[in-house]
Each structure stands twice: as C-alpha cells, then as structure tokens.
Design a protein around this motif. Structure first.
Motif, PDB file in Angstrom:
ATOM      1  N   HIS A  89       6.437   1.982  -5.129  1.00  0.00           N
ATOM      2  CA  HIS A  89       6.182   0.565  -5.398  1.00  0.00           C
ATOM      3  C   HIS A  89       7.455  -0.154  -5.793  1.00  0.00           C
ATOM      4  O   HIS A  89       7.635  -1.324  -5.465  1.00  0.00           O
ATOM      5  N   ASP A 108      -6.894   0.003  -2.796  1.00  0.00           N
ATOM      6  CA  ASP A 108      -5.994   0.992  -2.200  1.00  0.00           C
ATOM      7  C   ASP A 108      -6.625   2.372  -2.308  1.00  0.00           C
ATOM      8  O   ASP A 108      -7.268   2.693  -3.301  1.00  0.00           O
ATOM      9  N   ARG A 109      -6.410   3.171  -1.262  1.00  0.00           N
ATOM     10  CA  ARG A 109      -6.920   4.547  -1.325  1.00  0.00           C
ATOM     11  C   ARG A 109      -6.035   5.343  -2.270  1.00  0.00           C
ATOM     12  O   ARG A 109      -4.816   5.220  -2.284  1.00  0.00           O
ATOM     13  N   ALA A 137       0.845  -1.194   0.000  1.00  0.00           N
ATOM     14  CA  ALA A 137       0.000   0.000   0.000  1.00  0.00           C
ATOM     15  C   ALA A 137       0.877   1.239   0.000  1.00  0.00           C
ATOM     16  O   ALA A 137       1.958   1.243   0.584  1.00  0.00           O
TER      17      ALA A 137
END
Lengths: 166, 776
Positions: free
Chosen positions: B91, B438-439, B3
C-alpha cells in the motif's frame, strides 16, 4: 635553493640517519627512544624534500616509497611484541626476558622484546610521517592537472587558507 | 487505496524471514509451557563482578506468565503479520526488503520480553527494560517516511527511557542501603528492616514510577495513543504482551520492594483509578479504531495497577489473571482493527458499519474478544472481573463501587467499538454499497480466531489460567498463593457487581447524550493543557537551548577554543574557591640554573604576547616556534633530557608544517577587519558585538586558572610521586637505564600501543581523504 644548501642537505642525510640509529639502539640506556629517532629521520628526509623537491628526492632515495608499508609493519611488530604473552596466558606487555633473567647478548647489544617494541614504534612513526610529507609535498590538485580534478581534493587548499587566516 | 496485488500475497506465503520469526515464537511458546510444567529453572552467572552485577534469571511464575504471553501472543501476532506486512508495504509502495526493518526487531522484542520476565536483578531488569524501549522505537517508527511515526517513536523512547532512568536511580539507592541489586535478597533485607525508611520509600516510588510510565498510566500516558502510528501488528503486540505489559510485569516482579511502603501502594491505587477513569472516558470519545483501543489499554492497565495497589493474595492473583485475559482480548481486537482497515481502507469508526454481512467470521471471533474484555460469562474475561470485584469489595465499599463504574466503562467502550464496526447500515469508507470489499488472505482472520478460541476455552476450562495466575502471584508475593474462580449461580456480591456493571455499560451505550459532552470536554482539556503539551514545550525548549549553545560554541575557531578554555577555567577556579588554600601557595627561592629558567620563561612570555598581537602569518609561526623551543630548553635545564629532546623535535616538525601551510596561504595579505572581529564565517550575523574585551578576558580566566594549578602543585611536592619513585626503582629489573623509555615500552606499553595506533589511523585517514586511498 643554492648549490650550497643542496650540498649541505646531501651531506647531512647520512649523519642524521646515523644519529637516529644510535638513539634507537641506545634508547634503553640513554636519552631518546624510537619516537625521537623516527622524528629525526623524518626531519632529515624533509630537508631533502625542501632542497631537492619531491620528484628528485624520491628518485634519489627509492626506499622512501616503502614508507606506508613500513608504517604497517611497525604497527604489526609493536602489536606482536606487546601481545605475544597472551599465547602463554601472561598479561599483555609481560616482556621477555623477565625480571632477574639475563638477556641474550650480541656483542654489546642486548636482545629484548621491549626494544623490538620500540623498533615497531620507530617504523610506524617514521613511515607515517614520511608518507604525510609525500602527500603534502605533492598536493593532488597540482599532480592531477590536465585530468578532471576530483571534487573532494580541490576545496582542500581554500579551506587551509581560511583556517590560516584566522 | 489500491487493491493488494497477487504478487505480494504470494510473497507473503513464501517469506522465510517472517515465518522463521513466527515459528521461533511458536517454538518458544511450546518450550515455555514445558518449562512451566516442569517447574522452571534458575540461571545465576557472574556478569560484572566489580559492580556486583549478576546474570540472574529465574523461570518462576511471573517468568512463565509473561514468557507465555510474549511467545504465545507473539506467535499469533507474527503469523498475522506474515500476511499483513506485505500488504502494508504494498500500500505504501515500499520495497519488500523493508521487512528487514520489521522482523528482526519483532524477534528481539519478544526475546527481551522473555528476558525481562525472568530477570531477578534490578540492573538486568533496567537493561532489558530499555531494550524493549529500543525495539519499540524502531517498530513504532517503521513507517519512517511519515513525520507522525517518527515523532511517536521518539516520544515513546524518551518518555519510557526517562522512566527507566528513574528505575536505575531507585536501584542505586537500594544498593547503597543494602549492598545488592538482587531482587530476592533486597526483598528479604527490606522485610527484616521493618517499617520503610524515607529513602526506601523514595527508591520504591522511583521504581514504581518507571513501571507506571511504561504501562502508560496517567499522567504520563500520552505516548501510547501516539504510538498507534505503528503498523497494526506492532500495536497489538505492544499493548498486550510487550512494552506496556512490561510495566505491570516490573510491578509484579518488584512488588515485595514496593509493598513495604504504604505510600507507594496508595499511590498505585490513585494512579490506577485515575487511569481507569481518564482512559475509559477518552476512549468513549475517540473515532479512530486504534485510538479507541489505545485509551482502553490505558484504562485496562489501570485495573492491574489498582489490583497491585490493593495487594495481598487477592490483589496479586487477580492482577496476574487480568493481564492474561486482557492480552488475549486486546491483541484480538487490535488485529480485528487491522483486518478491517485492510479490507475497507477505513481507519475511523465513523467511516464503517454493518460489516458482519461480508466478514461474518471476523465479526464472530472479534465478538468473542469483545465479550472477553467486557467480562461476559463463558469467556476467560468473566473471571478476571470476578477476581477484580472480589478484591475491590474486600478492600472497601468505595473501591467496590468505583470498580463497578470502571467495569461499566469497559463494557461501554468495548461494545461501542464492536457495534460501530459490524452492526448498523453498511458503510465501508467511500465505497458504494454494491462495491465489494478487498479480498483478504485467510491469515488476517485465523490468528484472531485462535486467540478468541483460547479465550473461550479459558471460560469453560479455567484450570490452566488459574494455575498460571496462582504461580505468578506466588512469585510476586514470595509465599504460596492460589487463585480460585468458578461460576456461582447465586446472588453473590461479585455476580451482583457484574450485573450492575453490564447494566451501567448498556446504559452508557444507549444514552450517549448523558456523558458525551463531559467526556469530550475532558479529552479537549487534556489536549489543551495536558502532559503531552508539557512534553512538547519541554522538548522545544531543550531544542532551542541546544541550538543556542551550538551557535555560540561552533560559530568560528575562536568560539570553539573559548568553549574549551572558558568552562575549564571556571571549573578550576570554582575548585580553588571550594578548597582551603592555606599554605597551598608558597614562593620559593631563585638561584643557580633557576635564573636561566626564569630568563627562558620570560622569553617565552614575550613570544606568546607577540603571537597574540601580530597579524603576519610568518611572524606568528616563528613566534610560536620560539615558545615551543624555549619550553624545550626549560625542560633540558630542569633535568628532563628525554622530554626536551622530544619537545625540540616535535616543535621543529610543527614549525615546518605551519610554514608549509602559510606557503599555501595568500602571501602578505592581512586579514580584513571583519575577519579580525571573527565574523568571517557568518557574513550575515545580526549581532555585532566587539571582541576586543571578550577574547582577552577568556584567555585571562583560562590562563589564570592554569597558573593557579601549576603554582599550587609546585608549592607542595605531591604524594603521587611515589609511583614515579617506584618506576625508577624497578627500571634496572626491566634491564634498562633510561626510565622514560622503559616506562613507554614496558611499564605503560599498552598506552603507547594505543597511541601509535592512533597515529596509524590518522595517517591512513589523511591518505583516504587526500588520495582516495592511494597510499603512495
């Protein structure tokens, strides 16, 4: 090296330098120029290195250690005497005095910017070659014995050997 | 996929570098609008006058259109990227400073696009064309730790760079014929000339080829799907407003040079139709989000190329309009793909579904983008197809039918993309149905909304778009052109064609069994024997060739010397074969000091033979010294005391240096047989070839060639000696008596300056290597 070679080497230094000086000064009128003069000086110095060894030569002629600085100064002099016309909007290497003008005399010596340029070449070449002799005469791996030898310096000698053997 | 941390999202809001580039693009957009409304401007400055090159920019219709795209789409995409890039780097666990490999290139990319849009000179066009390729190279290869990215970046650079070279060749041909690189002047000259000659056709075809390669048209389209290895904002920008758009931009800009040749415009039609068909069919079979969109881009730019092939007012206006509508829709769809990937971690259509419940805003705005691309009413896209149908139906019935099929394909792959993302049962990569997505920062949706809003505004208030396309068509054609669009609630040809296209598209969507095997076979065949394979094997072949040459050349010292001597000797010999030699070789008489010269040269020759036959180091050095000093004596005898002096001095120094080197070498040791055969540097060499004949042969060829050159030049006193005569004459004016010194210090002073600088650099290089910078 015998006493004889040592004596000859010492005797030859001053005349060699004088010849070099003459070639440099007379370069514009007679055979030779700054480059030849510089190589003659270098040969004279190389002879001292060969006969007396690096340490003694540099002790006896302390001026030698200014060689790298002489090289830089020569480069700057040459640059200045070639590029100064830019200040007046003229093309590069428009030397003074120009065609048709009379040069300034000091005795029988004529003052001209191309000669200054030649002096720059002389200083650069002589300084550079003497610096090279200094570095080659005392290879770093010999000089720095006892200290941890730098990694870059030690492979130099085997590499040179390999090249020579081909 | 982990996340996103709060740190990186917070960082996104505060990155001044990113916001500077994005705001610059926005500022450029506003400035472009003002300039366009103001009527543009022209800048014409001399650049390299000897080459007839000018910095000629003109902010005309085409300039306005593509500058608005580059800055407007740029502003949206860059704003998106301010939020996307930190997440992307996070990421991949890369440091935030890697953004310096992104933003400057993005800024330069849009700047070079604006330059390209306004350039009016073929060479300028070429330079900026290549600049976009360079920017794309670094941006496609942004994830440089991944091999696929690097391969894709190199492929894009090589393929489009090769295209740019064909454009330069075309420009050179036109320059040879008409004496100018200026596009308006060339256009005038070509139109006065009447029917196109063969050379003009070839030149036009070369320029068109460059543009088609850049716009990823069949058969050189394969670089574009690979380029999807880039981060999503790069893909979005590349496809809609930069790089790929640059191809059709060049066609629009050079259209007046291309249209003189019927062959070239017909070629545009064929290539465009092929691209529509192949791009559309393969797009229907792809699974990766960005792959679907990449092949759709190939197909979409095929439309534009077809429109330029149709030509005339209808074609040029429709093409310009199409580029704008496509840019809005395609960038929005790409950004949608990026947002979905960020939210779910998925990259393939088969991994997702039913996302509209969780991403309602994204679903809505991307539906508008999809509607725009598939030409539904109330979007600006509807008009693009109306113009397309109009131009195609006017051209011929066959083209009209093909255009309906093409629009049907577009409808099918666009809605296949959208429905697979947002409709159906809820799937999100390997998440459980209850696990939330995911926000996401709002900035990953807002730019898409802005683009869609613009698309829907254009569907209702089309005047600005129409004016922009009309201006661009005017600049393309060189005379006034207008574009007219409107909703007509009647059974007009265009409306019927649109209905047909939607029906065909819906049928394709509803019954995949009809086309899927055929499309898959096409995609498969393309992978097996397509142009991408040709590119790969070509690249491999060149690599092997280069390695083979490198192996031969640098195996050892002898090979390196031979690599200089042999080609040099052969070239000289070929030159002698090609030129008439009658009277070139004469034998003079020998008398007086000549006898001494001949004796010295004989001594030199003997010494040279000794050098090649002896193995004792000291003997080699001494023999070399004999060669050098003998030649110095020859100079002195020939009346060149300056040269003789320098040669003598240099030989002395060189001999001493060689002796010093020999002193370091192991004493009295003969080289082994292996070393003599030249295998010392590669102990495990497979092929043991005897060098007994090779080296003398190479030496004989090089020496023979040098001998011929010297003999020929001595046989006829050359005319070039006039320069020397002049210098001798001028020496007194330079206050000197010794010509050589005056030449060195005065006439050719700059040369000497550069040479002594080389000496200085070499010495300080030695100092740096031997003493780590200690000068004494």
């Amino acid at each position: 090296m015998s006493v004889l070679t040592e004596a000859i080497a010492r005797l030859l230094l001053a005349p060699a330098l004088m010849v070099a000086g003459a070639i440099l000064v007379k370069g514009y009128v007679d055979v030779g120029d700054g480059f030849s003069a510089a190589v003659i000086v270098t040969l004279a110095v190389a002879l001292q290195y060969l006969v007396l060894g690096a340490r003694r030569t540099e002790e006896e002629i302390p001026l030698l250690r200014f060689a790298p600085r002489a090289a830089i100064a020569g480069l700057l002099i040459a640059l200045a005497s070639g590029f100064f016309p830019l200040l007046f909007g003229d093309p590069l290497f428009s030397h003074e005095p120009g065609p048709g003008k009379r040069p300034i005399h000091v005795g029988r010596l004529e003052l001209m910017t191309p000669v200054l340029f030649d002096v720059g070449v002389f200083l650069l070449v002589a300084g550079a070659l003497i610096a090279l002799i200094h570095h080659l005469a005392e290879p770093p791996e010999l000089e720095e014995e006892g200290h941890p030898a730098p990694a870059a310096a030690s492979p130099a000698a085997p590499a040179a050997r390999e090249e020579a053997s081909r | 996929m982990p996340a996103p941390t709060t740190r990186s999202s917070a960082h996104a809001q505060r990155d001044p570098l990113a916001w500077t580039v994005a705001l610059l693009a926005l500022g450029g957009f506003v400035a472009s609008i003002l300039l366009w409304q103001d009527g543009g401007f022209t800048l014409d400055e001399p650049w390299a006058q000897q080459l007839d090159l000018r910095l000629h920019f003109s902010f005309d219709g085409i300039g306005a259109l593509y500058a608005l795209l580059a800055t407007g789409i740029g502003a949206a995409v860059f704003t998106y990227a301010t939020a996307y890039l930190p997440l992307h780097l996070d990421h991949q666990r890369r440091p935030a400073r890697d953004r310096w490999r992104f933003w400057p290139w993005m800024g330069l990319f849009s700047l070079s696009m604006v330059g390209l849009a306004t350039a009016q000179d073929l060479v300028l066009l070429f330079v900026l064309f290549d600049l976009t390729a360079v920017c794309s190279y670094f941006l496609i290869g942004f994830d440089r730790q991944e091999r696929a990215s690097r391969v894709a970046a190199l492929m894009a650079l090589l393929v489009t760079g090769a295209g740019a070279v064909t454009m330069l060749i075309g420009a050179a041909i036109l320059y040879a014929d008409h004496g100018t690189f200026s596009i308006p002047e060339l256009a005038r000259a070509l139109h006065e000339q009447g029917p196109a000659s063969t050379t003009t056709t070839v030149a036009a075809a070369l320029i068109a080829a460059a543009a088609l390669i850049k716009s990823a048209q069949v058969p050189l389209h394969f670089w574009l799907p690979r380029a999807m290895a880039a981060p999503t904002p790069v893909s979005a920008y590349l496809h809609s407003a930069a790089m790929v758009a640059a191809g059709v931009l060049v066609i629009g800009r050079t259209y007046q040079l291309l249209e003189v040749s019927q062959t070239v415009t017909d070629g545009l039609l064929v290539v465009g139709l092929l691209s529509i068909a192949i791009g559309g069919a393969i797009s229907l079979t792809r699974d990766g989000f960005k792959q679907v969109l990449a092949y759709s881009t190939i197909s979409q730019y095929g439309y534009v190329v077809v429109l330029y092939g149709i030509g005339g007012r209808a074609g040029a206006g429709a093409a310009a309009f199409y580029v704008v509508a496509h840019a809005l829709a395609k960038s929005a769809l790409f950004l949608t793909a990026g947002t979905v990937t960020m939210a779910t971690g998925a990259r393939k259509l088969s991994q997702v579904g039913g996302l509209w419940r969780e991403l309602p805003l994204l679903a809505a705005v991307s539906a508008i983008a999809a509607a725009t691309l598939s030409a539904l009413p109330l979007t600006v896209g509807f008009f693009k197809d109306e113009l397309f149908f109009h131009a195609a139906a006017d051209h011929s019935t066959a083209l009209g039918i093909l255009s309906v099929v093409a629009a049907g394909l577009t409808f099918a792959y666009t809605w296949r993309f959208w429905t697979r993302l947002f409709l159906g049962p809820r799937r999100a990569c390997d998440r459980a149905p209850s696990q939330p997505l995911d926000r996401l920062p709002l900035l990953l949706t807002l730019p898409i909304a802005a683009l869609s809003l613009l698309a829907i505004t254009g569907g209702i208030w089309s005047a600005p778009f129409v004016q922009l396309a009309g201006d661009a068509a005017t600049a393309t054609l060189g005379h006034h052109a207008e574009v007219h669009v409107a909703y007509r609630l009647a059974a007009s040809t265009e409306n019927l064609m649109a209905l047909g296209a939607w029906a065909l598209g819906a049928l394709l969507l509803a019954a995949p069994a009809l086309w899927r095997p055929a499309a898959l076979a096409l995609a498969h065949a393309g992978e097996r024997v397509g142009p991408a394979r040709v590119y790969e094997s070509g690249l491999n072949f060149l690599n092997h060739l280069s390695t083979a040459f490198h192996d031969v050349e640098v195996r050892d010292l002898r090979s390196r010397v031979a690599a200089v001597l042999l080609p040099g000797g052969i070239l000289v010999l070929l030159g002698f074969i090609a030129t008439p030699t009658a009277g070139a070789f004469t034998v003079g008489s020998v008398s007086g000091t000549d006898l001494l010269v001949v004796a010295m040269l004989a001594l030199v020759a003997v010494a040279a033979i000794v050098v090649t036959t002896t193995h004792e180091h000291v003997s080699i050095v001494l023999a070399l010294a004999v060669v050098g000093l003998g030649l110095a004596t020859v100079y002195a005898l020939l009346g060149a005391p300056d040269v003789a002096l320098v040669a003598m001095l240099v030989e002395t120094v060189v001999t001493l240096v060689f002796l010093a080197i020999v002193a370091y070498a192991p004493r009295g040791e003969r080289p082994t047989r292996r070393e003599l055969e030249g295998h010392a540097s590669r102990p495990h060499r497979r092929a043991h070839r005897s060098r007994r004949w090779r080296d003398p042969l190479i030496g004989a060829i090089a020496g023979g060639a040098a001998f011929l050159v010297v003999w020929a030049s001595l046989s006829r006193p050359a005319a070039t000696e006039r320069v020397v005569d002049q210098q001798i004459e001028l020496t007194p004016a330079a206050h000197g008596k010794d010509v050589v010194t005056v030449i060195l210090a005065d006439f050719r002073g700059l040369d000497t300056m550069v040479e002594i600088t080389v000496i200085a650099v070499a010495v300080f290089g030695v100092i740096a290597l031997l003493r780590r910078g200690r000068s004494w």
